[in-house]
Motif scaffolding. Structure first.
Motif, mmCIF file in Angstrom:
data_model
loop_
_atom_site.group_PDB
_atom_site.id
_atom_site.type_symbol
_atom_site.label_atom_id
_atom_site.label_comp_id
_atom_site.label_asym_id
_atom_site.label_seq_id
_atom_site.Cartn_x
_atom_site.Cartn_y
_atom_site.Cartn_z
ATOM 1 N N LEU A 33 47.385 33.112 37.663
ATOM 2 C CA LEU A 33 47.917 33.794 38.850
ATOM 3 C C LEU A 33 47.034 34.974 39.261
ATOM 4 C CD1 LEU A 33 51.741 33.786 38.006
ATOM 5 C CD2 LEU A 33 50.627 32.461 39.795
ATOM 6 N N LEU A 41 38.143 40.996 36.652
ATOM 7 C CA LEU A 41 39.223 40.432 35.848
ATOM 8 C C LEU A 41 40.347 41.444 35.654
ATOM 9 C CD1 LEU A 41 36.961 38.751 33.167
ATOM 10 C CD2 LEU A 41 38.251 37.585 34.951
ATOM 11 N N ALA A 42 41.570 40.942 35.632
ATOM 12 C CA ALA A 42 42.715 41.819 35.380
ATOM 13 C C ALA A 42 43.373 41.470 34.048
ATOM 14 C CB ALA A 42 43.730 41.693 36.506
ATOM 15 N N GLY A 43 43.465 40.194 33.749
ATOM 16 C CA GLY A 43 44.090 39.785 32.486
ATOM 17 C C GLY A 43 45.560 40.150 32.405
ATOM 18 N N SER A 44 46.226 40.230 33.540
ATOM 19 C CA SER A 44 47.565 40.803 33.532
ATOM 20 C C SER A 44 48.711 39.819 33.738
ATOM 21 C CB SER A 44 47.654 41.892 34.599
ATOM 22 O OG SER A 44 47.451 41.346 35.875
ATOM 23 N N CYS A 45 48.459 38.656 34.345
ATOM 24 C CA CYS A 45 49.613 37.782 34.626
ATOM 25 C C CYS A 45 50.074 37.057 33.380
ATOM 26 C CB CYS A 45 49.304 36.803 35.756
ATOM 27 S SG CYS A 45 48.256 35.415 35.263
ATOM 28 N N VAL A 63 40.277 36.528 29.995
ATOM 29 C CA VAL A 63 39.582 37.737 29.533
ATOM 30 C C VAL A 63 39.151 37.651 28.067
ATOM 31 C CG1 VAL A 63 40.629 39.312 31.196
ATOM 32 C CG2 VAL A 63 41.817 38.861 29.047
ATOM 33 N N CYS B 337 51.234 44.048 33.141
ATOM 34 C CA CYS B 337 51.376 42.628 32.799
ATOM 35 C C CYS B 337 52.810 42.146 32.975
ATOM 36 C CB CYS B 337 50.851 42.338 31.393
ATOM 37 S SG CYS B 337 51.963 42.770 30.049
ATOM 38 N N ASN B 338 52.932 40.871 33.300
ATOM 39 C CA ASN B 338 54.248 40.291 33.583
ATOM 40 C C ASN B 338 55.244 40.399 32.428
ATOM 41 O OD1 ASN B 338 53.999 39.452 36.271
ATOM 42 N ND2 ASN B 338 52.809 37.672 35.681
#
Lengths: 353, 414
Positions: A33, A41-45, A63, B337-338
């Motif tokens: 997502l 890069l976010a690596g957050s979803c 990531v 983060c989710n």
């Protein structure tokens, strides 16, 4: 080269390759997502998590660099459970209006819920409460559909450099916001709509195209933007022989100039195409009235007038004023014509204003 | 009778913590002198050999962490984590207020080991008086010439719990929103302003002067062999002595609470103890003979963490306590983060529902699966640890949850 096993298949990748890429090489489809190949890069979803043998936690493939000897499972029960819970968590803050959503059929949240059979969320508490009207003519912001992937924030910063939006507040209450949560029109937003281009759901859509056709109902005709000489590639969205929108072409081979990025004119300024007031033929003014004329007549008329002015007042009484909307080649021809044919150096350009 | 073992706090209240001269009088800055006379590699080896592990909560071998720093990088930083945001934890404040110079010396020793001449102390926003004290201490150390060419700057946080996470802390020093970065790259390779950075806790740095002066073997011989040294614990809650103690790491929880702590207040019985701060597990009486060291605590599904010890007596309502904790995490999740952003919010919702007598067994099941996913899939330690109080109390005190559920089909209820 690094050698690792993904879903039982051994693959070799160069050092520094992220697991996401390695999984794609191995033929394992990883849902993402927040990942966007054109953005940092976010690596957050955390949708792209996979299981690695011997690791306590799941690894976010976008990531995590591939390591020698890794044993990766991309659809283990823990992985599926995590992805389902993440989808349910997102659904519980998402306005489920797929039937009227502009992104219906072109939505990653929809796709992944379908893929993992997520019909509803078990987290049935407080629903979405993030929407705030933004009275601008171009970008529909519905944060009740936002999944907080921050692709819009990164695109605004990294592609356009406008830095109009960022994250406000913390935790569940975090949302995408302009400075002081104001309207886009009062921010540094230039309404390029790159945020719409990267939004994987229906949180950011075009107001100009609203209600005119869902993504799967329109034919995408790839062409070049006519607004200026940059030559950006765009896709005219055509439905029933009418242009109902413009979307980005993100394939770098097809869109080598702009990689999908557009400006406000290219993305939102297409509604003149079907306008009744649009000029479709040259017009000549006679006795204060404009009458339609053929190109030949119009050109002859212009040439004779230019010759008459030059004969009566001299070449320097004429000036050529050109536009950034035309190409370098056309601007070159215009100055050449002015100097060589009209005989004057009075050449200028709108960009100098 | 269990006894304190004071190393870091031996001269507590006997010296002026801001005064480098006072500290030098009791043997201070000898460790730095020795460190500067050593080869970098040998110095790192010495710290490795001491077995010193991170005192902030992660328990990573300090010397090992330093060894990841590329020696040839032109600029490197030493960062001290004084964010101390875990509720019930105040040991870093105590170290600063009793022995600030040892922290400065420890940072300079780290600087010598990795080849850095600039340190930063990131101090939590709630400690403005500690910032003042540290600035005076740095000035005093500079005036004495004790730090040599090593400079230390104090930076102040703004109250976000997540900034205790080392990469969020780095983001905050850089002036950004306090959000964790993904790892790798680890700060040792790419940290503050993109250059190699060692981030250690106050207590970790403050151990270093003593390791250097008294030797790695001496340190390695104190307490638990795999997590040697002393640990400063801070006691709060329903315990007689709500204060701090410096103890060897092989002391048991029972000794900490019942001998040093004087037992449960007002003659009541013990119910549970939460160790390591708000994200720690709740430990029942049956596990009290566990030593406090990192690995032993891990074996009982708990964590030593920051060394906070919150004691609950028999009258405390576990579900109510955990509901408040879930509210804390909802508030402190950064939202990146989710699993953490939405998970902490839903945990709080469900905990409140159960606490208000409107919960069902399905709610407990949902908490457990959410907790598992948060622990396995959240981006940073905050999201991974946030559900542990819920998880551990469902494990050890499930009857307290069941008691509060809406009575359905004969299950649960009073």
């Amino acid at each position: 080269m690094i050698s690792l096993t993904i879903d039982g298949k051994e693959v070799q990748v160069p050092k520094g390759t992220m697991l996401l890429e390695a999984c794609r090489i191995a033929g394992s489809d990883i849902p993402t997502l927040c990942y966007d190949p054109d953005l940092k890069l976010a690596g957050s979803c955390r949708m792209c998590v996979v299981e690695a043998k011997g690791r306590r936690n799941l690894l976010a493939t976008c990531v995590t660099p591939a390591e020698n000897g890794m044993e990766i499972y991309t659809e283990s029960s823990d992985v599926i459970e995590a992805r389902k819970i993440i989808l349910e968590l997102l659904l519980s803050r998402h306005k489920l209006e797929c039937h009227t959503c502009e992104s219906d059929g072109d939505c990653k949240l929809q796709d992944y819920c379908y893929r993992y059979g997520v019909t509803d969320s078990r987290f049935d508490g407080e629903g979405p409460h993030f929407t705030k009207p933004d009275p601008n003519p171009f970008i529909m912001r519905d944060y009740d559909k936002c999944i907080m992937c921050t692709r819009c924030v990164r695109a605004c910063d990294e592609i356009t450099g406008a830095l109009a939006i960022n994250i406000k507040d913390r935790g569940h209450h975090a949302k995408i916001s302009t400075a002081f949560d104001g309207d886009l029109a009062d921010s540094t937003c230039v309404f390029c709509g790159q945020c719409i281009m990267v939004c994987p759901v229906g949180a950011l859509t075009s107001k100009v195209s609203a209600g005119k056709g869902k993504p799967y109902q329109t034919e995408k005709v790839i062409t070049t933007c006519t607004y200026c000489g940059t030559g950006c590639t765009l896709a005219l969205n055509v439905k029933d022989d009418k242009v109902v929108g413009v979307t980005s072409v993100r394939d770098r081979e097809k869109s080598p100039v702009n990689n999908g990025a557009l400006c406000v004119k290219g993305r939102f300024g297409w509604d003149f195409i079907n306008s009744d007031e649009r000029l479709t033929t040259p017009l000549i003014r006679e006795n204060g009235e404009l009458r339609p004329a053929s190109w030949d007549e119009a050109l002859d008329y212009t040439a004779s007038k230019l010759q008459a002015i030059k004969g009566q007042h001299g070449a320097d009484s004429i000036a050529m004023f050109t536009s950034a909307r035309v190409t370098n080649e056309e601007n070159y021809l215009a100055q050449k014509f002015t100097r060589a044919v009209l005989g004057t150096n009075n050449v200028d350009h709108c960009a100098r204003l | 009778m269990a006894q304190e073992y004071r190393v870091l706090l031996e001269y507590a209240d006997k010296i002026n913590p801001a005064s480098a001269a006072d500290y030098i009088n009791v043997g201070g800055y000898k460790g730095l002198e020795k460190a500067r006379g050593m080869e970098r590699k040998a110095l790192i080896e010495e710290v490795k050999k001491s077995g010193l592990r991170g005192r902030g909560g992660a328990g990573f071998n300090a010397g090992m962490k330093w060894s990841f720093v590329p020696q040839d990088a032109p600029v490197k930083y030493v960062v001290c984590n004084l964010d101390e945001g875990e509720p019930g934890t105040y040991k870093d404040r105590i170290i600063c207020q009793k022995n600030a110079q040892a922290l400065l010396e420890g940072m300079a020793i780290c600087g010598a080991a990795i080849g850095s001449s600039q340190g930063y102390i990131y101090c939590r926003g709630e400690y403005p008086f500690v910032v003042d004290l540290l600035r005076r201490a740095i000035e005093s150390a500079k005036a004495e010439g004790a730090l040599g060419d090593f400079d230390i700057e104090v930076r102040m946080g703004a109250g976000a719990y997540v900034c205790g996470e080392e990469t969020a802390l780095i983001e905050s020093i850089e002036g950004h929103r306090g959000e964790p970065r993904f790892k790798p790259p680890f700060p040792g390779v790419e940290g503050l302003w993109g250059v190699p950075t060692v981030v250690n806790n106050v207590e970790t740095f403050a151990c270093l002067p003593y390791i250097l002066t008294r030797g790695a073997e001496w340190f390695a011989g104190i307490g638990a062999p795999k997590y040697p040294g002393t640990k400063i614990v801070t006691l709060t809650g329903d315990v007689v002595n709500t204060t701090w103690f410096e103890v060897p790491t092989d002391m048991t929880l029972r000794e900490v609470i019942f001998e040093l702590g004087g037992g449960v207040k007002n003659g009541k019985k013990f119910k549970a103890v939460q160790v390591g701060g708000t994200s720690g597990a709740f430990i029942p009486e049956a596990n009290l003979d566990c030593p406090i060291d990192f690995d032993s605590m891990g074996n009982i599904g708990a964590a030593l963490g920051s060394g906070a010890v919150l004691v609950l007596d028999e009258t405390r309502d576990i579900v109510d306590v955990v509901t408040r904790i879930s509210k804390f995490f909802e508030h402190e999740s950064c939202g990146k983060c989710n699993p953490c952003r939405e998970g902490t919010f839903r945990c709080r919702e469900i905990m409140e529902r159960i606490n208000n007598g409107n919960g069902s067994e399905k709610d407990i099941e949902n908490l457990q699966v959410l907790s598992k996913v948060m622990q396995k899939a959240a981006l940073c330690g905050l999201g991974q640890a946030a559900p542990i109080p819920i998880d551990s109390t469902i494990k050890h005190f499930k009857h307290e949850y069941l008691r509060k559920l809406v009575v359905t089909s004969g299950k649960g209820g009073h």
